[in-house]
Design an enzyme around this catalytic site. Structure first.
Site, PDB file in Angstrom:
ATOM      1  CG  ASN A 107      -1.877  -1.204   1.152  1.00 20.81           C
ATOM      2  OD1 ASN A 107      -2.007  -1.837   0.107  1.00 20.81           O
ATOM      3  ND2 ASN A 107      -2.495  -1.537   2.260  1.00 20.81           N
ATOM      4  CG  ASP A 109      -2.691   3.255   2.653  1.00 17.10           C
ATOM      5  OD1 ASP A 109      -1.770   3.010   3.459  1.00 17.10           O
ATOM      6  OD2 ASP A 109      -3.627   2.462   2.428  1.00 17.10           O
ATOM      7  CG  HIS A 124       3.930  -1.959  -4.598  1.00 11.69           C
ATOM      8  ND1 HIS A 124       2.742  -2.626  -4.811  1.00 11.69           N
ATOM      9  CD2 HIS A 124       4.903  -2.840  -4.958  1.00 11.69           C
ATOM     10  CE1 HIS A 124       2.996  -3.856  -5.263  1.00 11.69           C
ATOM     11  NE2 HIS A 124       4.297  -4.007  -5.342  1.00 11.69           N
ATOM     12  CB  CYS A 135      16.909  17.572  -9.433  1.00 16.04           C
ATOM     13  SG  CYS A 135      15.447  18.090  -8.522  1.00 16.04           S
ATOM     14  CB  THR A 192      -2.298  -9.027  -0.660  1.00 13.51           C
ATOM     15  OG1 THR A 192      -1.791  -9.046  -1.995  1.00 13.51           O
ATOM     16  CG2 THR A 192      -1.706 -10.173   0.141  1.00 13.51           C
ATOM     17  CB  SER A 193      -5.653 -10.166  -5.043  1.00 13.16           C
ATOM     18  OG  SER A 193      -4.671  -9.366  -5.670  1.00 13.16           O
TER      19      SER A 193
HETATM   20  P1  OAD Z   1      -6.063  -6.194  -4.738  1.00 11.57           P
HETATM   21  O1  OAD Z   1      -7.071  -5.155  -5.028  1.00 11.57           O
HETATM   22  O2  OAD Z   1      -5.519  -6.976  -5.862  1.00 11.57           O
HETATM   23  O3  OAD Z   1      -6.663  -7.226  -3.698  1.00 11.57           O
HETATM   24  C1  OAD Z   1      -7.305  -6.831  -2.535  1.00 11.57           C
HETATM   25  C2  OAD Z   1      -7.504  -8.045  -1.664  1.00 11.57           C
HETATM   26  O4  OAD Z   1      -8.099  -7.595  -0.467  1.00 11.57           O
HETATM   27  C3  OAD Z   1      -8.431  -9.116  -2.256  1.00 11.57           C
HETATM   28  O5  OAD Z   1      -7.855 -10.391  -2.082  1.00 11.57           O
HETATM   29  C4  OAD Z   1      -9.700  -8.978  -1.426  1.00 11.57           C
HETATM   30  O6  OAD Z   1     -10.386 -10.208  -1.260  1.00 11.57           O
HETATM   31  C5  OAD Z   1      -9.124  -8.491  -0.120  1.00 11.57           C
HETATM   32  N1  OAD Z   1     -10.061  -7.752   0.738  1.00 11.57           N
HETATM   33  C6  OAD Z   1     -11.107  -6.966   0.385  1.00 11.57           C
HETATM   34  N2  OAD Z   1     -11.713  -6.450   1.473  1.00 11.57           N
HETATM   35  C7  OAD Z   1     -11.007  -6.906   2.541  1.00 11.57           C
HETATM   36  C8  OAD Z   1     -11.123  -6.738   3.952  1.00 11.57           C
HETATM   37  N3  OAD Z   1     -12.090  -5.955   4.480  1.00 11.57           N
HETATM   38  N4  OAD Z   1     -10.253  -7.399   4.742  1.00 11.57           N
HETATM   39  C9  OAD Z   1      -9.282  -8.172   4.216  1.00 11.57           C
HETATM   40  N5  OAD Z   1      -9.117  -8.369   2.906  1.00 11.57           N
HETATM   41  C10 OAD Z   1      -9.964  -7.744   2.071  1.00 11.57           C
HETATM   42  O7  OAD Z   1      -4.914  -5.470  -3.889  1.00 11.57           O
HETATM   43  P2  OAD Z   1      -3.385  -5.896  -3.710  1.00 11.57           P
HETATM   44  O8  OAD Z   1      -3.243  -7.356  -3.536  1.00 11.57           O
HETATM   45  O9  OAD Z   1      -2.841  -5.013  -2.676  1.00 11.57           O
HETATM   46  O10 OAD Z   1       0.331  -2.257  -7.388  1.00 11.57           O
HETATM   47  O11 OAD Z   1      -2.791  -5.488  -5.120  1.00 11.57           O
HETATM   48  C11 OAD Z   1      -1.420  -5.611  -5.345  1.00 11.57           C
HETATM   49  C12 OAD Z   1      -0.927  -4.496  -6.217  1.00 11.57           C
HETATM   50  O12 OAD Z   1      -1.711  -4.400  -7.417  1.00 11.57           O
HETATM   51  C13 OAD Z   1      -1.058  -3.102  -5.622  1.00 11.57           C
HETATM   52  O13 OAD Z   1      -0.039  -2.757  -4.730  1.00 11.57           O
HETATM   53  C14 OAD Z   1      -1.005  -2.225  -6.849  1.00 11.57           C
HETATM   54  C15 OAD Z   1      -1.983  -3.001  -7.695  1.00 11.57           C
HETATM   55  O14 OAD Z   1      -2.027  -2.758  -9.023  1.00 11.57           O
HETATM   56  C16 OAD Z   1       0.875  -1.168  -7.918  1.00 11.57           C
HETATM   57  O15 OAD Z   1       0.255  -0.138  -8.004  1.00 11.57           O
HETATM   58  C17 OAD Z   1       2.286  -1.345  -8.396  1.00 11.57           C
END
Ligand code: OAD
Length: 253
Positions: A107, A109, A124, A135, A192-193
């Site tokens: 994240n 954020d 990230h 620069c 994370t997915s």
């Molecule tokens: P994703 O949007 O791919 O996945 C979010 C995950 O959070 C999914 O597995 C959901 O099931 C889960 N989820 C949703 N609500 C939730 C909750 N309340 N509690 C727990 N889990 C929950 O996000 P990331 O895996 O972070 O990269 O994605 C990886 C990267 O893809 C990001 O860092 C970003 C993106 O494109 C860059 O920008 C380089």
């Protein structure tokens, strides 16, 4: 769900009776969902509304920086007002009790830091930090940019210090993360997915080195295949229960 939390606590406690706990937390967008920050995939995910190739890649940035900056500016606005939720706070509490070596986050954020976590590896980058494309000077955003795209004092374009697709991750942080993942005996994998590498690789490395894997997610992911315990549900509900009960019932703290 409560049975799974109990099983996860027993697992951590059984390790702690044999050796010091070396635990890290890997987080993704799901941990910030309860802070009203959209995830990337799944229902209402950013990549269901925007074309990744148009706004999320290095090539898009080079081609149309103004268009990419419009999305960045929306994100920055959202993040400046976002507050940590109970999941971020539970993770920070783990560190407070010396139970967490590092939070490795995808994240951008700053919510882990706002919740009190100190050792946060932002592999990230961070959307609230900007850097000059010429620069390399870095600065933090405290208010949304007024000019889009914003420019540095040296006249060249500024960009957020966040990683775009097809860009290299910060190598030092990544190497540090691999090291932590290989040495850990417990990995908490939260929200994370498991689709974006190399971040998604970390729990697999930990598993290979003998660590126990605990996954917190409402959905099945590839990490669930290697999970010793899968705590299915929203992490802002499950993690605080896990952390509070672990702390209450552990005699090794
Ligand atoms: P994703 O949007 O791919 O996945 C979010 C995950 O959070 C999914 O597995 C959901 O099931 C889960 N989820 C949703 N609500 C939730 C909750 N309340 N509690 C727990 N889990 C929950 O996000 P990331 O895996 O972070 O990269 O994605 C990886 C990267 O893809 C990001 O860092 C970003 C993106 O494109 C860059 O920008 C380089």
């Amino acid at each position: 769900m409560l049975d799974d939390i109990k099983e996860a606590i027993n697992l951590v406690q059984s390790i702690a009776h044999k050796e010091p706990i070396k635990l890290y937390v890997l987080t993704g967008a799901g941990v910030s969902k309860a802070s009203n920050i959209p995830t990337f995939r799944g229902e209402n995910g950013l990549w269901t509304k925007y074309d990744l190739d148009e706004v999320g890649t290095r090539e898009a940035w080079l081609r149309t920086p103004k268009k990419v900056w419009k999305l960045y500016a929306e994100g920055i606005n959202l993040l400046l007002n976002a507050k940590p939720n109970p999941a971020h706070k539970a993770i920070a509490k783990l560190e407070e009790y010396n139970l967490c070596q590092a939070v490795i986050t995808q994240n951008v954020d700053s919510l882990h830091q706002k919740a009190g976590s100190k050792n946060v590896l932002e592999i990230h980058g961070n959307l609230l930090r900007i850097r000059c494309t010429n620069c390399s000077k870095k600065q933090l955003f405290s208010s949304p940019p007024t000019e889009i795209p914003p420019k540095c004092e040296c006249g060249r374009l500024l960009r957020p210090d966040a990683v775009l697709f097809n860009e290299l991750l910060p190598q030092k942080l990544l190497q540090q993360s691999f090291k932590i993942a290989k040495k850990a005996n417990v990995a908490l994998v939260v929200g994370t997915s498991a689709t974006v590498y190399p971040a998604a690789q970390l729990p697999f490395l930990s598993k290979k080195s003998g660590a126990k894997i605990i996954v917190f997610n409402p959905e099945q992911t590839d990490h669930v295949r290697i999970a010793d315990v899968f705590i299915q549900g929203k992490c802002e509900e499950t993690l605080p229960i896990f952390v509070d009960r672990l702390i209450e019932t552990s005699d090794f703290l």
